[in-house]
Design a protein around this motif. Structure first.
Motif, PDB file in Angstrom:
ATOM      1  N   TYR A 116       0.824  -1.209   0.000  1.00 24.93           N
ATOM      2  CA  TYR A 116       0.000   0.000   0.000  1.00 24.93           C
ATOM      3  C   TYR A 116       0.858   1.260   0.000  1.00 24.93           C
ATOM      4  CZ  TYR A 116      -3.606  -3.401   1.012  1.00 24.93           C
ATOM      5  OH  TYR A 116      -4.451  -4.485   0.946  1.00 24.93           O
ATOM      6  N   GLU A 208      -6.019   1.729  -5.391  1.00 22.54           N
ATOM      7  CA  GLU A 208      -6.253   2.954  -4.624  1.00 22.54           C
ATOM      8  C   GLU A 208      -5.315   4.059  -5.086  1.00 22.54           C
ATOM      9  OE1 GLU A 208      -6.816   4.268  -0.003  1.00 22.54           O
ATOM     10  OE2 GLU A 208      -4.876   3.425  -0.557  1.00 22.54           O
ATOM     11  N   ILE A 212      -6.980   7.690  -6.459  1.00 27.09           N
ATOM     12  CA  ILE A 212      -6.882   8.942  -5.699  1.00 27.09           C
ATOM     13  C   ILE A 212      -6.071  10.013  -6.429  1.00 27.09           C
ATOM     14  CG2 ILE A 212      -7.135   7.755  -3.473  1.00 27.09           C
ATOM     15  CD1 ILE A 212      -4.103   8.105  -3.074  1.00 27.09           C
ATOM     16  N   ILE A 269     -16.655   5.439   2.524  1.00 31.52           N
ATOM     17  CA  ILE A 269     -15.730   5.898   1.478  1.00 31.52           C
ATOM     18  C   ILE A 269     -15.508   7.408   1.573  1.00 31.52           C
ATOM     19  CG2 ILE A 269     -15.292   5.991  -1.000  1.00 31.52           C
ATOM     20  CD1 ILE A 269     -15.262   3.176   0.120  1.00 31.52           C
ATOM     21  N   TYR A 273     -11.960   9.792   1.826  1.00 34.51           N
ATOM     22  CA  TYR A 273     -11.527  10.483   0.609  1.00 34.51           C
ATOM     23  C   TYR A 273     -12.160  11.856   0.377  1.00 34.51           C
ATOM     24  CZ  TYR A 273      -9.756   5.818  -0.397  1.00 34.51           C
ATOM     25  OH  TYR A 273      -9.106   4.608  -0.317  1.00 34.51           O
TER      26      TYR A 273
END
Length: 382
Positions: A116, A208, A212, A269, A273
């Protein structure tokens, strides 16, 4: 010494705070590898004190330091841009080269340490914003608004899909199966098998980081505009800006992020974000206020040292956490006790503080920062 004197202390403190907070999010992924649902969902947080504590930390930690770090990367881009203009360096060629180095760093970090990784996403964002920053203020502002709108629209659509997915038994069953396989991989299999897993599922594990990008662009430009507005100067105007950030960021950000506790997954979510960046702005104002009041000077000094060695500490914390949790190390994972996870977070933070102090004392910065700076500027110095 000149470089040390010219540093903006608040930025170093914030950067150190963000690195510690990033560990506060990532450590749960190490403790329960494969449990992605645990990152996004706080279902049944009222069932026990441990569940409440985990959810409470999620409200103030999950995604907030990712946003704060992204804003700070944007400010760093602005500082590099000013230095390039001041010294007559070729901006685009130099910064693209710098971001390629960061991309390589992130790729190696992804393959050999942690799936990640955020550095690769920041490198790609930096390549895009490097072109935007050269235009007049109006175009920069419009770019920020457009990227924010694209990101917000995407989050709405993903949130709607998420609400339906977490009620689908087939989806939950598949997620449970994948989570179990990943847990077994990191708990019982070798280091080489873990590397192979990350390489084989590269795009799936990077989803991800890709999704983003528009949020990153928005926050990069927000950081640039805050810096240009004088938010990090040492004058009355800067104090007024930071006070507004604290009041509105905390006053709006905390209630919005508390919505993640509402059952049903409606805000899972959005909390990470959309709401998180608002609270991150509040953290900027809060730490500026604490620094102005000269409170907790010992702790602030430790945050500052980590901030000066942020890249090195980010990689170091993930290496140490891997050693503690994964099967090829101390094999602590899977770990379900929230209390033990939080204790390990505190202990690793103390270790990082010691390492950062050592780096600053003997190098003046982190070893990776030193190497990155040398490789970044050396080809372009006159």
């Amino acid at each position: 010494m000149k470089q040390q004197k010219n540093r903006i202390r608040l930025l170093d403190v914030l950067r150190g705070f963000a690195i510690i907070g990033t560990l506060g999010t990532n450590i749960w992924l190490f403790a329960q590898p494969g449990n992605i649902m645990g990152v996004f969902s706080n279902e049944n947080w009222w069932e026990s004190f441990a569940s409440f504590l985990t959810a409470f930390l999620s409200v103030f930690v999950n995604g907030k330091f990712l946003s704060l770090l992204t804003i700070l990367f944007g400010i760093g881009l602005e500082l590099k841009y000013r230095k390039a203009m001041r010294e007559g360096l070729p901006w685009i060629r130099m910064y693209l080269w710098t971001m390629l180095l960061l991309l390589l760093d992130g790729l190696l970090h992804f393959i050999f340490v942690f799936e990640y990784d955020i550095l690769m996403s920041y490198a790609l964002t930096g390549m895009i914003v490097a072109f935007i920053i050269r235009y007049r203020e109006e175009i920069i502002k419009r770019s920020m608004i457009v990227s924010a709108m694209i990101h917000f629209t995407g989050i709405i659509l993903v949130s709607i899909g998420w609400v339906f997915l977490i009620k689908d038994e087939v989806f939950l069953s598949e997620m449970a199966r994948m989570s179990h396989e990943t847990t077994q991989l990191y708990a019982n299999q070798s280091y080489c098998q873990q590397i192979q897993f990350r390489m084989n599922d590269f795009w799936g594990l990077r989803i991800e980081a890709i999704l983003i990008i528009f949020m990153n662009i928005t926050l990069y430009i927000l950081g640039i505009r805050l810096f240009r507005a004088g938010a990090f100067s040492n004058n009355d105007k800067a104090q007024r800006i930071r006070k507004k950030l604290m009041i509105y960021g905390l006053g709006i950000g905390i209630p919005l992020n508390l919505l993640t506790l509402v059952p049903g997954g409606f805000f899972d979510i959005a909390s990470r974000y959309v709401f998180a960046p608002i609270l991150a702005l509040g953290y900027i104002g809060l730490f500026a206020w604490v620094l102005q009041k000269a409170w907790a000077p010992w702790l602030i000094k430790r945050f500052e040292s980590i901030g000066k060695t942020a890249l090195s500490c980010y990689i170091l914390q993930n290496i140490l956490t891997s050693i503690i949790f994964y099967g090829w190390g101390l094999s602590v994972a899977p770990l379900s006790s929230a209390y033990v996870v939080i204790l390990l977070w505190i202990l690793l933070t103390i270790v990082m503080m010691g390492a950062a102090e050592f780096f600053v004392k003997y190098i003046g910065t982190g070893p990776l920062e030193y190497l990155w700076r040398k490789l970044s500027y050396s080809p372009f110095k006159k």
